[in-house]
Write a protein that holds these residues in place. Sequence first.
Motif, PDB file in Angstrom:
ATOM      1  N   THR A   1      35.403  39.921  48.401  1.00 38.96           N
ATOM      2  CA  THR A   1      35.879  41.223  48.868  1.00 38.96           C
ATOM      3  C   THR A   1      36.853  41.064  50.032  1.00 38.96           C
TER       4      THR A   1
ATOM      5  N   LEU B   1      28.660  51.043  45.132  1.00 38.86           N
ATOM      6  CA  LEU B   1      29.831  51.127  44.255  1.00 38.86           C
ATOM      7  C   LEU B   1      30.383  49.744  43.922  1.00 38.86           C
ATOM      8  N   VAL B   2      30.396  48.853  44.900  1.00 38.47           N
ATOM      9  CA  VAL B   2      30.840  47.475  44.633  1.00 38.47           C
ATOM     10  C   VAL B   2      29.919  46.836  43.595  1.00 38.47           C
TER      11      VAL B   2
ATOM     12  N   LYS C   1      30.617  48.007  40.105  1.00 40.21           N
ATOM     13  CA  LYS C   1      31.802  47.342  39.544  1.00 40.21           C
ATOM     14  C   LYS C   1      31.514  45.883  39.187  1.00 40.21           C
TER      15      LYS C   1
END
Length: 157
Positions: free
Chosen positions: A82, A27-28, A31
Amino acid sequence: MARPNALLNMWQKLSGLPAGKWLFSRLVCFKAPYFASIRPRFDVLQAGRAQVSIKKRRKVQNHIGTVHAIAMCNMAELAAGTMTDVTIPPSHRWIPKGMTVEYVKKAETSLRAIATLDTPADWGSGINLPVQVEVLDTNDQIVLLATVTMWVSAKKA
């Protein structure tokens, strides 16, 4: 009341599930697709610390069979970014401002990047925040040292 950090909230929900760390990592990369080339896996994500690992495979190797410099820089920036995102107050935002790297030795194995920082007492309206990143091989030998400078500033109203 401060709004919870969406990235940290997603990590906390997924990381304990079977294949949850894998899903979070994907998912990171969805994005921020430029990180997908290294196929990172998040192992730790919390305020003040992140750990990201990659497997040594052909797509991240150079002509001498070691993990190439840009792959290591990508993982350093990913871990630093992050970690910064889940560390700063919700009233602030961040953007990478610069990175210095030192290639310590050949990266001949799979790797893990560990990003850490000393949290400032006062975030102020804008600060340069140096995030330290060590990239280690499977023998716990440092192969790269990086300092990623993040510009952290208050969000515009």
